[in-house]
Write a protein that holds these residues in place. Structure first.
Motif, PDB file in Angstrom:
ATOM      1  N   ASN A 110       0.803  -1.224   0.000  1.00 14.75           N
ATOM      2  CA  ASN A 110       0.000   0.000   0.000  1.00 14.75           C
ATOM      3  C   ASN A 110       0.839   1.278   0.000  1.00 14.75           C
ATOM      4  O   ASN A 110       0.303   2.382   0.074  1.00 14.75           O
ATOM      5  CB  ASN A 110      -0.935   0.011   1.218  1.00 14.75           C
ATOM      6  CG  ASN A 110      -1.899  -1.159   1.199  1.00 14.75           C
ATOM      7  OD1 ASN A 110      -2.473  -1.471   0.171  1.00 14.75           O
ATOM      8  ND2 ASN A 110      -2.067  -1.813   2.340  1.00 14.75           N
ATOM      9  N   GLU A 111       2.157   1.130  -0.056  1.00 14.36           N
ATOM     10  CA  GLU A 111       3.040   2.291  -0.021  1.00 14.36           C
ATOM     11  C   GLU A 111       3.368   2.786  -1.427  1.00 14.36           C
ATOM     12  O   GLU A 111       3.408   2.013  -2.377  1.00 14.36           O
ATOM     13  CB  GLU A 111       4.350   1.933   0.696  1.00 14.36           C
ATOM     14  CG  GLU A 111       4.236   1.828   2.194  1.00 14.36           C
ATOM     15  CD  GLU A 111       3.998   3.169   2.876  1.00 14.36           C
ATOM     16  OE1 GLU A 111       4.401   4.201   2.330  1.00 14.36           O
ATOM     17  OE2 GLU A 111       3.390   3.164   3.966  1.00 14.36           O
ATOM     18  N   GLY A 112       3.618   4.098  -1.561  1.00 18.14           N
ATOM     19  CA  GLY A 112       4.111   4.683  -2.809  1.00 18.14           C
ATOM     20  C   GLY A 112       3.003   5.125  -3.740  1.00 18.14           C
ATOM     21  O   GLY A 112       2.065   4.370  -4.007  1.00 18.14           O
ATOM     22  N   ASN A 113       3.111   6.377  -4.230  1.00 20.48           N
ATOM     23  CA  ASN A 113       2.134   6.836  -5.226  1.00 20.48           C
ATOM     24  C   ASN A 113       2.586   6.418  -6.622  1.00 20.48           C
ATOM     25  O   ASN A 113       3.712   5.959  -6.827  1.00 20.48           O
ATOM     26  CB  ASN A 113       1.943   8.361  -5.132  1.00 20.48           C
ATOM     27  CG  ASN A 113       3.260   9.108  -5.307  1.00 20.48           C
ATOM     28  OD1 ASN A 113       4.055   8.793  -6.204  1.00 20.48           O
ATOM     29  ND2 ASN A 113       3.515  10.099  -4.457  1.00 20.48           N
ATOM     30  N   ASP A 114       1.714   6.588  -7.591  1.00 26.71           N
ATOM     31  CA  ASP A 114       1.986   6.129  -8.960  1.00 26.71           C
ATOM     32  C   ASP A 114       3.233   6.785  -9.548  1.00 26.71           C
ATOM     33  O   ASP A 114       4.026   6.118 -10.229  1.00 26.71           O
ATOM     34  CB  ASP A 114       0.781   6.409  -9.864  1.00 26.71           C
ATOM     35  CG  ASP A 114      -0.401   5.527  -9.526  1.00 26.71           C
ATOM     36  OD1 ASP A 114      -0.194   4.514  -8.813  1.00 26.71           O
ATOM     37  OD2 ASP A 114      -1.528   5.841  -9.954  1.00 26.71           O
ATOM     38  N   GLU A 115       3.407   8.075  -9.285  1.00 25.60           N
ATOM     39  CA  GLU A 115       4.547   8.791  -9.859  1.00 25.60           C
ATOM     40  C   GLU A 115       5.870   8.209  -9.340  1.00 25.60           C
ATOM     41  O   GLU A 115       6.803   7.966 -10.113  1.00 25.60           O
ATOM     42  CB  GLU A 115       4.463  10.282  -9.517  1.00 25.60           C
ATOM     43  CG  GLU A 115       5.587  11.110 -10.138  1.00 25.60           C
ATOM     44  CD  GLU A 115       5.499  12.589  -9.799  1.00 25.60           C
ATOM     45  OE1 GLU A 115       6.404  13.336 -10.198  1.00 25.60           O
ATOM     46  OE2 GLU A 115       4.522  13.000  -9.121  1.00 25.60           O
ATOM     47  N   LEU A 164       8.771   6.122 -11.516  1.00 31.24           N
ATOM     48  CA  LEU A 164      10.160   6.572 -11.590  1.00 31.24           C
ATOM     49  C   LEU A 164      11.121   5.445 -11.196  1.00 31.24           C
ATOM     50  O   LEU A 164      12.165   5.255 -11.828  1.00 31.24           O
ATOM     51  CB  LEU A 164      10.366   7.781 -10.678  1.00 31.24           C
ATOM     52  CG  LEU A 164       9.782   9.123 -11.168  1.00 31.24           C
ATOM     53  CD1 LEU A 164       9.843  10.174 -10.067  1.00 31.24           C
ATOM     54  CD2 LEU A 164      10.523   9.601 -12.416  1.00 31.24           C
ATOM     55  N   LEU A 165      10.754   4.704 -10.176  1.00 29.26           N
ATOM     56  CA  LEU A 165      11.598   3.581  -9.738  1.00 29.26           C
ATOM     57  C   LEU A 165      11.650   2.485 -10.806  1.00 29.26           C
ATOM     58  O   LEU A 165      12.715   1.909 -11.080  1.00 29.26           O
ATOM     59  CB  LEU A 165      11.062   3.009  -8.424  1.00 29.26           C
ATOM     60  CG  LEU A 165      11.178   3.913  -7.195  1.00 29.26           C
ATOM     61  CD1 LEU A 165      10.386   3.330  -6.025  1.00 29.26           C
ATOM     62  CD2 LEU A 165      12.643   4.109  -6.791  1.00 29.26           C
ATOM     63  N   LYS A 177      13.932   3.583 -13.651  1.00 33.76           N
ATOM     64  CA  LYS A 177      15.352   3.488 -13.313  1.00 33.76           C
ATOM     65  C   LYS A 177      15.862   2.045 -13.400  1.00 33.76           C
ATOM     66  O   LYS A 177      17.030   1.806 -13.738  1.00 33.76           O
ATOM     67  CB  LYS A 177      15.608   4.038 -11.901  1.00 33.76           C
ATOM     68  CG  LYS A 177      15.562   5.558 -11.818  1.00 33.76           C
ATOM     69  CD  LYS A 177      16.038   6.063 -10.465  1.00 33.76           C
ATOM     70  CE  LYS A 177      17.553   5.975 -10.335  1.00 33.76           C
ATOM     71  NZ  LYS A 177      18.036   6.651  -9.116  1.00 33.76           N
ATOM     72  N   LEU A 178      14.987   1.119 -13.115  1.00 35.93           N
ATOM     73  CA  LEU A 178      15.356  -0.305 -13.174  1.00 35.93           C
ATOM     74  C   LEU A 178      15.144  -0.905 -14.561  1.00 35.93           C
ATOM     75  O   LEU A 178      15.547  -2.051 -14.814  1.00 35.93           O
ATOM     76  CB  LEU A 178      14.542  -1.104 -12.139  1.00 35.93           C
ATOM     77  CG  LEU A 178      14.886  -0.862 -10.676  1.00 35.93           C
ATOM     78  CD1 LEU A 178      13.827  -1.484  -9.773  1.00 35.93           C
ATOM     79  CD2 LEU A 178      16.272  -1.410 -10.326  1.00 35.93           C
ATOM     80  N   GLY A 179      14.486  -0.138 -15.450  1.00 40.67           N
ATOM     81  CA  GLY A 179      14.199  -0.650 -16.797  1.00 40.67           C
ATOM     82  C   GLY A 179      13.164  -1.755 -16.799  1.00 40.67           C
ATOM     83  O   GLY A 179      13.233  -2.695 -17.607  1.00 40.67           O
ATOM     84  N   ILE A 180      12.183  -1.645 -15.910  1.00 41.64           N
ATOM     85  CA  ILE A 180      11.159  -2.686 -15.776  1.00 41.64           C
ATOM     86  C   ILE A 180       9.916  -2.329 -16.588  1.00 41.64           C
ATOM     87  O   ILE A 180       9.385  -1.225 -16.470  1.00 41.64           O
ATOM     88  CB  ILE A 180      10.752  -2.875 -14.297  1.00 41.64           C
ATOM     89  CG1 ILE A 180      11.952  -3.357 -13.479  1.00 41.64           C
ATOM     90  CG2 ILE A 180       9.593  -3.862 -14.167  1.00 41.64           C
ATOM     91  CD1 ILE A 180      11.684  -3.390 -11.984  1.00 41.64           C
TER      92      ILE A 180
END
Length: 320
Positions: free
Chosen positions: A39-44, A48-49, A52-55
């Motif tokens: 439930n953590e972290g917003n869409d933006e 971004l993460l 950065k990982l190329g996923i």
């Protein structure tokens, strides 16, 4: 599996530290929360993460769906004793072992590897897997714990420790109060094996009849065949010869249809032993020839068929 698990998986795989990935995106503490809390972290921040990982998130989610489907088929084929199909699915799952560890069916998969190793006769792997499941059993939820108890009983049946297996199964029935219908047929089948091998033939009959009906309802024909074998043997040991003969006949027809030559050999042999009419016995003996003429089954099964036929002829004083 949640997105945070995907991020953690690829970050670890790529050897990136949390503070490195979090740089210019969020704090390392916030990244830690994202990786461990669905439930953590917003869409933006999430996007971004991922960038950065190329996923490719869509691709990863599809991979999860595909693996979950593969596992469901794997578990189903184990119960239906489809060894070749379950082996192919096992190979796919094994190649994605690390990814599977992130999924919600991970413990279930570890438990189901035990019966898979039994039916596929991978006995060295079986011992390691059984020990692993014992170690991680405290992490099992209620449903997984019940499944493990049933699987544990089959493990002890494989070990020929029928008393131990019987005790586990009866205890499991008390705990579940027969609520877990999805496992009830397997419990009855395992109990039937225990009762039969402990010479409790009347109890074996009752448990086998329940298991037989259960497997019939789900069209699990391989297990229907095994139930018929226990039924027929139990009738024979209770001197109910008419019932035994009728059930062996059904076993012969069923195992022919399934192409299960081990069950077929058993059915023909035991049916022949009950015969007193020499004409019927001669006809029964010819049933051994069909799989031999077709060259079906492996060499050991063909040899078993020949030896069973010879033994039956000798016991019946038929000289050829």
């Amino acid at each position: 599996m949640h997105i945070g698990s995907i991020i953690r998986y690829y970050r670890t795989k790529l050897g990136i530290k949390q503070y490195e990935l979090a740089d210019d995106v969020c704090s390392p503490a916030h990244l830690c929360k994202i990786e461990n809390n669905p439930n953590e972290g917003n869409d933006e921040t999430i996007n971004l993460l991922l960038d950065k990982l190329g996923i490719d998130l869509e691709k990863e989610l599809q991979k999860e769906i595909d693996l979950k489907y593969t596992y469901e088929e794997f578990a189903n084929n184990i119960r239906f004793v489809n060894i070749n199909q379950s082996q192919r699915q096992y190979n796919t799952l094994r190649n994605n072992q690390v990814f599977i560890e992130l999924m919600d069916f991970h413990n279930h998969y570890q438990i189901m590897l035990i019966p898979f190793y039994i039916i596929s006769e991978q006995f060295e792997s079986l011992e390691d897997q059984y020990n692993l499941c014992n170690k991680i059993s405290k992490s099992f939820n209620k449903d997984e714990s019940i499944l493990f108890e049933i699987v544990k009983a089959f493990y002890y049946i494989y070990k020929l420790n029928y008393s131990k297996a019987k005790a586990i199964l009866l205890d499991t029935l008390k705990k579940t109060n027969a609520i877990n219908v999805s496992y009830r047929g397997d419990i009855d089948y395992a109990l039937a094996l225990c009762y039969y091998n402990l010479n409790e033939y009347e109890k074996a009959l009752n448990s086998t009849i329940f298991a037989y009906r259960y497997y019939q309802n789900e069209d699990n024909f391989q297990q229907v065949g095994h139930c018929l074998a226990i039924l027929a043997d139990s009738y024979k040991n209770l001197n109910l010869n008419e019932e035994a003969e009728a059930t062996y006949k059904k076993l012969i027809r069923t195992s022919e249809m399934l192409g299960n030559h081990k069950l077929l050999n058993k059915g023909i042999y035991e049916y022949g032993l009950l015969q007193t009419n020499k004409v019927i016995l001669e006809e029964t003996l010819t049933l051994f020839d069909l799989p031999l003429e077709q060259n079906s089954g492996d060499v050991s099964t063909q040899l078993e068929s020949i030896l069973s036929k010879i033994d039956l002829m000798m016991k019946s004083n038929i000289h050829k």
